[in-house]
Motif scaffolding. Structure first.
Motif, PDB file in Angstrom:
ATOM      1  N   ASP A  43     -78.193 -25.274  55.600  1.00 32.53           N
ATOM      2  CA  ASP A  43     -77.562 -26.585  55.451  1.00 32.53           C
ATOM      3  C   ASP A  43     -78.258 -27.506  54.455  1.00 32.53           C
ATOM      4  O   ASP A  43     -77.649 -28.454  53.970  1.00 32.53           O
ATOM      5  CB  ASP A  43     -77.510 -27.303  56.799  1.00 32.53           C
ATOM      6  N   ARG A  44     -79.522 -27.268  54.155  1.00 33.19           N
ATOM      7  CA  ARG A  44     -80.269 -28.202  53.311  1.00 33.19           C
ATOM      8  C   ARG A  44     -80.568 -27.665  51.913  1.00 33.19           C
ATOM      9  O   ARG A  44     -81.266 -28.312  51.144  1.00 33.19           O
ATOM     10  CB  ARG A  44     -81.583 -28.605  54.002  1.00 33.19           C
ATOM     11  N   HIS A  45     -80.027 -26.515  51.578  1.00 33.07           N
ATOM     12  CA  HIS A  45     -80.203 -25.985  50.223  1.00 33.07           C
ATOM     13  C   HIS A  45     -79.428 -26.858  49.244  1.00 33.07           C
ATOM     14  O   HIS A  45     -78.350 -27.367  49.573  1.00 33.07           O
ATOM     15  CB  HIS A  45     -79.705 -24.539  50.170  1.00 33.07           C
ATOM     16  N   HIS A  46     -79.971 -27.023  48.039  1.00 34.88           N
ATOM     17  CA  HIS A  46     -79.333 -27.935  47.084  1.00 34.88           C
ATOM     18  C   HIS A  46     -77.906 -27.503  46.725  1.00 34.88           C
ATOM     19  O   HIS A  46     -77.038 -28.361  46.495  1.00 34.88           O
ATOM     20  CB  HIS A  46     -80.190 -28.113  45.826  1.00 34.88           C
ATOM     21  N   LEU A  47     -77.623 -26.214  46.711  1.00 31.00           N
ATOM     22  CA  LEU A  47     -76.254 -25.777  46.415  1.00 31.00           C
ATOM     23  C   LEU A  47     -75.311 -26.053  47.582  1.00 31.00           C
ATOM     24  O   LEU A  47     -74.138 -26.383  47.372  1.00 31.00           O
ATOM     25  CB  LEU A  47     -76.233 -24.293  46.047  1.00 31.00           C
ATOM     26  N   THR A  48     -75.822 -25.943  48.797  1.00 36.96           N
ATOM     27  CA  THR A  48     -75.010 -26.290  49.962  1.00 36.96           C
ATOM     28  C   THR A  48     -74.703 -27.788  49.945  1.00 36.96           C
ATOM     29  O   THR A  48     -73.558 -28.197  50.179  1.00 36.96           O
ATOM     30  CB  THR A  48     -75.728 -25.913  51.267  1.00 36.96           C
ATOM     31  N   LEU A  49     -75.707 -28.587  49.633  1.00 37.16           N
ATOM     32  CA  LEU A  49     -75.493 -30.032  49.570  1.00 37.16           C
ATOM     33  C   LEU A  49     -74.498 -30.390  48.474  1.00 37.16           C
ATOM     34  O   LEU A  49     -73.666 -31.294  48.647  1.00 37.16           O
ATOM     35  CB  LEU A  49     -76.826 -30.756  49.365  1.00 37.16           C
ATOM     36  N   ALA A  50     -74.531 -29.677  47.354  1.00 37.92           N
ATOM     37  CA  ALA A  50     -73.550 -29.905  46.297  1.00 37.92           C
ATOM     38  C   ALA A  50     -72.148 -29.567  46.796  1.00 37.92           C
ATOM     39  O   ALA A  50     -71.183 -30.294  46.518  1.00 37.92           O
ATOM     40  CB  ALA A  50     -73.901 -29.077  45.064  1.00 37.92           C
ATOM     41  N   SER A  51     -72.026 -28.472  47.556  1.00 29.53           N
ATOM     42  CA  SER A  51     -70.715 -28.094  48.110  1.00 29.53           C
ATOM     43  C   SER A  51     -70.222 -29.128  49.111  1.00 29.53           C
ATOM     44  O   SER A  51     -69.024 -29.420  49.165  1.00 29.53           O
ATOM     45  CB  SER A  51     -70.793 -26.715  48.769  1.00 29.53           C
ATOM     46  N   ARG A  73     -71.928 -38.637  54.214  1.00 25.18           N
ATOM     47  CA  ARG A  73     -73.137 -39.013  54.964  1.00 25.18           C
ATOM     48  C   ARG A  73     -74.057 -37.804  55.159  1.00 25.18           C
ATOM     49  O   ARG A  73     -75.277 -37.922  55.057  1.00 25.18           O
ATOM     50  CB  ARG A  73     -72.748 -39.614  56.312  1.00 25.18           C
ATOM     51  N   GLU A  74     -73.468 -36.646  55.427  1.00 22.30           N
ATOM     52  CA  GLU A  74     -74.267 -35.433  55.584  1.00 22.30           C
ATOM     53  C   GLU A  74     -74.984 -35.090  54.279  1.00 22.30           C
ATOM     54  O   GLU A  74     -76.171 -34.732  54.284  1.00 22.30           O
ATOM     55  CB  GLU A  74     -73.389 -34.269  56.027  1.00 22.30           C
ATOM     56  N   ALA A  75     -74.286 -35.179  53.172  1.00 21.83           N
ATOM     57  CA  ALA A  75     -74.898 -34.874  51.873  1.00 21.83           C
ATOM     58  C   ALA A  75     -76.028 -35.856  51.572  1.00 21.83           C
ATOM     59  O   ALA A  75     -77.113 -35.445  51.127  1.00 21.83           O
ATOM     60  CB  ALA A  75     -73.851 -34.911  50.765  1.00 21.83           C
ATOM     61  N   LEU A  76     -75.797 -37.134  51.826  1.00 19.47           N
ATOM     62  CA  LEU A  76     -76.832 -38.130  51.570  1.00 19.47           C
ATOM     63  C   LEU A  76     -78.054 -37.881  52.446  1.00 19.47           C
ATOM     64  O   LEU A  76     -79.190 -37.899  51.961  1.00 19.47           O
ATOM     65  CB  LEU A  76     -76.282 -39.549  51.772  1.00 19.47           C
ATOM     66  N   GLU A  77     -77.829 -37.633  53.712  1.00 20.53           N
ATOM     67  CA  GLU A  77     -78.946 -37.356  54.620  1.00 20.53           C
ATOM     68  C   GLU A  77     -79.741 -36.133  54.149  1.00 20.53           C
ATOM     69  O   GLU A  77     -80.973 -36.145  54.137  1.00 20.53           O
ATOM     70  CB  GLU A  77     -78.414 -37.110  56.037  1.00 20.53           C
ATOM     71  N   GLY A  78     -79.034 -35.085  53.761  1.00 24.84           N
ATOM     72  CA  GLY A  78     -79.706 -33.882  53.287  1.00 24.84           C
ATOM     73  C   GLY A  78     -80.487 -34.120  52.010  1.00 24.84           C
ATOM     74  O   GLY A  78     -81.614 -33.618  51.861  1.00 24.84           O
ATOM     75  N   HIS A  79     -79.918 -34.873  51.090  1.00 25.84           N
ATOM     76  CA  HIS A  79     -80.634 -35.173  49.849  1.00 25.84           C
ATOM     77  C   HIS A  79     -81.864 -36.035  50.116  1.00 25.84           C
ATOM     78  O   HIS A  79     -82.923 -35.793  49.536  1.00 25.84           O
ATOM     79  CB  HIS A  79     -79.709 -35.854  48.840  1.00 25.84           C
ATOM     80  N   ARG A  80     -81.719 -37.031  50.967  1.00 20.34           N
ATOM     81  CA  ARG A  80     -82.883 -37.873  51.292  1.00 20.34           C
ATOM     82  C   ARG A  80     -83.994 -37.018  51.910  1.00 20.34           C
ATOM     83  O   ARG A  80     -85.162 -37.166  51.556  1.00 20.34           O
ATOM     84  CB  ARG A  80     -82.492 -38.972  52.278  1.00 20.34           C
ATOM     85  N   GLU A  81     -83.609 -36.147  52.834  1.00 19.01           N
ATOM     86  CA  GLU A  81     -84.569 -35.319  53.557  1.00 19.01           C
ATOM     87  C   GLU A  81     -85.283 -34.322  52.639  1.00 19.01           C
ATOM     88  O   GLU A  81     -86.484 -34.105  52.762  1.00 19.01           O
ATOM     89  CB  GLU A  81     -83.836 -34.570  54.666  1.00 19.01           C
ATOM     90  N   THR A  82     -84.544 -33.711  51.736  1.00 17.89           N
ATOM     91  CA  THR A  82     -85.125 -32.646  50.919  1.00 17.89           C
ATOM     92  C   THR A  82     -85.660 -33.122  49.576  1.00 17.89           C
ATOM     93  O   THR A  82     -86.581 -32.507  49.034  1.00 17.89           O
ATOM     94  CB  THR A  82     -84.105 -31.520  50.666  1.00 17.89           C
ATOM     95  N   GLY A  84     -85.947 -36.780  48.647  1.00 18.52           N
ATOM     96  CA  GLY A  84     -86.465 -38.145  48.630  1.00 18.52           C
ATOM     97  C   GLY A  84     -85.406 -39.144  48.197  1.00 18.52           C
ATOM     98  O   GLY A  84     -84.306 -38.778  47.769  1.00 18.52           O
ATOM     99  N   ASP A  85     -85.759 -40.414  48.294  1.00 22.18           N
ATOM    100  CA  ASP A  85     -84.807 -41.495  48.065  1.00 22.18           C
ATOM    101  C   ASP A  85     -84.499 -41.765  46.596  1.00 22.18           C
ATOM    102  O   ASP A  85     -83.491 -42.390  46.294  1.00 22.18           O
ATOM    103  CB  ASP A  85     -85.324 -42.794  48.689  1.00 22.18           C
ATOM    104  N   ARG A  86     -85.342 -41.315  45.693  1.00 19.07           N
ATOM    105  CA  ARG A  86     -85.174 -41.677  44.277  1.00 19.07           C
ATOM    106  C   ARG A  86     -84.722 -40.521  43.387  1.00 19.07           C
ATOM    107  O   ARG A  86     -84.555 -40.703  42.183  1.00 19.07           O
ATOM    108  CB  ARG A  86     -86.475 -42.261  43.724  1.00 19.07           C
ATOM    109  N   HIS A  87     -84.513 -39.365  43.953  1.00 21.23           N
ATOM    110  CA  HIS A  87     -84.076 -38.220  43.155  1.00 21.23           C
ATOM    111  C   HIS A  87     -82.657 -38.477  42.641  1.00 21.23           C
ATOM    112  O   HIS A  87     -81.829 -39.074  43.338  1.00 21.23           O
ATOM    113  CB  HIS A  87     -84.113 -36.946  44.006  1.00 21.23           C
ATOM    114  N   PRO A  88     -82.345 -38.030  41.429  1.00 27.19           N
ATOM    115  CA  PRO A  88     -80.995 -38.259  40.885  1.00 27.19           C
ATOM    116  C   PRO A  88     -79.871 -37.754  41.794  1.00 27.19           C
ATOM    117  O   PRO A  88     -78.834 -38.417  41.897  1.00 27.19           O
ATOM    118  CB  PRO A  88     -81.016 -37.493  39.554  1.00 27.19           C
ATOM    119  N   ASN A  89     -80.056 -36.624  42.465  1.00 24.81           N
ATOM    120  CA  ASN A  89     -79.006 -36.129  43.364  1.00 24.81           C
ATOM    121  C   ASN A  89     -78.826 -37.037  44.572  1.00 24.81           C
ATOM    122  O   ASN A  89     -77.705 -37.216  45.054  1.00 24.81           O
ATOM    123  CB  ASN A  89     -79.310 -34.703  43.817  1.00 24.81           C
TER     124      ASN A  89
END
Length: 121
Positions: A43-51, A73-82, A84-89
Protein backbone atom coordinates in the motif's frame (compact mmCIF):
# COMPACT_ATOMS: atom_id res chain seq x y z
CA UNK A 1 0.43 -10.88 -15.53
CA UNK A 2 1.57 -8.81 -12.54
CA UNK A 3 4.92 -7.75 -13.98
CA UNK A 4 5.66 -4.06 -13.24
CA UNK A 5 5.88 -3.26 -16.96
CA UNK A 6 2.46 -4.79 -17.56
CA UNK A 7 0.97 -2.83 -14.68
CA UNK A 8 2.55 0.36 -15.98
CA UNK A 9 0.99 -0.28 -19.39
CA UNK A 10 -2.43 -0.95 -17.86
CA UNK A 11 -2.15 2.25 -15.83
CA UNK A 12 -0.99 4.29 -18.82
CA UNK A 13 -3.80 3.01 -21.03
CA UNK A 14 -6.28 3.93 -18.30
CA UNK A 15 -4.84 7.45 -18.13
CA UNK A 16 -5.02 7.74 -21.92
CA UNK A 17 -8.66 6.67 -21.97
CA UNK A 18 -9.40 9.14 -19.19
CA UNK A 19 -7.80 11.90 -21.24
CA UNK A 20 -9.94 10.92 -24.23
CA UNK A 21 -13.11 10.94 -22.13
CA UNK A 22 -13.54 7.16 -21.89
CA UNK A 23 -14.09 7.27 -18.17
CA UNK A 24 -15.75 3.87 -17.74
CA UNK A 25 -13.01 2.01 -19.59
CA UNK A 26 -10.39 4.07 -17.80
CA UNK A 27 -11.88 3.23 -14.41
CA UNK A 28 -11.69 -0.52 -15.01
CA UNK A 29 -8.03 -0.28 -16.02
CA UNK A 30 -7.02 2.06 -13.21
CA UNK A 31 -8.76 -0.16 -10.66
CA UNK A 32 -6.98 -3.20 -12.09
CA UNK A 33 -3.60 -1.48 -11.90
CA UNK A 34 -4.25 -0.29 -8.34
CA UNK A 35 -5.41 -3.69 -7.11
CA UNK A 36 -2.42 -5.45 -8.64
CA UNK A 37 0.03 -2.88 -7.29
CA UNK A 38 -1.45 -3.19 -3.80
CA UNK A 39 -1.03 -6.96 -4.00
CA UNK A 40 2.47 -7.00 -5.46
CA UNK A 41 4.07 -3.81 -4.11
CA UNK A 42 2.11 -2.98 -0.97
CA UNK A 43 0.00 0.00 0.00
CA UNK A 44 2.87 2.45 0.56
CA UNK A 45 4.98 1.85 -2.54
CA UNK A 46 5.33 4.99 -4.65
CA UNK A 47 3.73 3.32 -7.69
CA UNK A 48 0.77 2.17 -5.61
CA UNK A 49 0.36 5.69 -4.27
CA UNK A 50 0.47 7.02 -7.84
CA UNK A 51 -2.29 4.54 -8.78
CA UNK A 52 -4.35 5.67 -5.80
CA UNK A 53 -3.97 9.27 -6.95
CA UNK A 54 -4.86 8.36 -10.54
CA UNK A 55 -8.04 6.54 -9.59
CA UNK A 56 -9.01 9.37 -7.23
CA UNK A 57 -8.62 11.86 -10.06
CA UNK A 58 -10.78 9.74 -12.34
CA UNK A 59 -13.50 9.38 -9.71
CA UNK A 60 -13.48 13.15 -9.31
CA UNK A 61 -13.89 13.52 -13.07
CA UNK A 62 -16.87 11.14 -12.85
CA UNK A 63 -18.44 13.21 -10.09
CA UNK A 64 -17.84 10.64 -7.32
CA UNK A 65 -16.41 13.19 -4.92
CA UNK A 66 -16.75 10.97 -1.86
CA UNK A 67 -14.89 8.10 -3.51
CA UNK A 68 -12.29 10.51 -4.83
CA UNK A 69 -11.90 12.04 -1.38
CA UNK A 70 -11.19 8.72 0.29
CA UNK A 71 -8.50 7.91 -2.27
CA UNK A 72 -7.01 11.41 -2.20
CA UNK A 73 -6.72 11.25 1.58
CA UNK A 74 -5.15 7.79 1.39
CA UNK A 75 -2.60 8.97 -1.17
CA UNK A 76 -1.74 12.05 0.89
CA UNK A 77 -1.34 10.01 4.07
CA UNK A 78 0.89 7.52 2.27
CA UNK A 79 3.04 10.24 0.74
CA UNK A 80 3.43 12.03 4.06
CA UNK A 81 4.35 8.76 5.78
CA UNK A 82 6.86 7.56 3.19
CA UNK A 83 8.26 10.79 1.71
CA UNK A 84 7.64 13.53 4.26
CA UNK A 85 5.66 16.75 4.10
CA UNK A 86 7.84 18.62 1.59
CA UNK A 87 8.44 16.02 -1.11
CA UNK A 88 7.06 17.03 -4.53
CA UNK A 89 4.74 13.98 -4.62
CA UNK A 90 3.35 14.91 -1.22
CA UNK A 91 2.76 18.46 -2.41
CA UNK A 92 0.93 17.16 -5.49
CA UNK A 93 -1.29 15.08 -3.21
CA UNK A 94 -1.95 18.13 -1.05
CA UNK A 95 -2.95 20.11 -4.15
CA UNK A 96 -5.15 17.27 -5.42
CA UNK A 97 -7.02 17.04 -2.13
CA UNK A 98 -7.32 20.82 -2.03
CA UNK A 99 -8.90 20.85 -5.49
CA UNK A 100 -11.31 18.13 -4.43
CA UNK A 101 -12.33 20.00 -1.29
CA UNK A 102 -12.85 23.11 -3.40
CA UNK A 103 -15.10 21.12 -5.76
CA UNK A 104 -17.08 19.89 -2.74
CA UNK A 105 -17.53 23.44 -1.49
CA UNK A 106 -15.18 23.09 1.49
CA UNK A 107 -13.34 26.30 0.76
CA UNK A 108 -11.79 26.59 4.22
CA UNK A 109 -10.37 23.07 3.99
CA UNK A 110 -9.09 23.73 0.49
CA UNK A 111 -7.48 27.00 1.54
CA UNK A 112 -5.66 25.34 4.42
CA UNK A 113 -4.20 22.72 2.10
CA UNK A 114 -3.23 25.24 -0.57
CA UNK A 115 -1.51 27.39 2.07
CA UNK A 116 0.33 24.33 3.40
CA UNK A 117 1.57 23.45 -0.08
CA UNK A 118 2.65 27.03 -0.75
CA UNK A 119 4.55 27.30 2.52
CA UNK A 120 6.35 24.02 1.85
CA UNK A 121 7.66 25.19 -1.53
Amino acid sequence: DRHPSTLRSINNLGLLLQGKGGLDGAEALLREALEARRETLGDRHHLTLASINNLGSLLQDQGDLDGAGALSREALEGHRETLGDRHPNTLISIDNLGMLLKAKGDLDGAEALFREALEAR
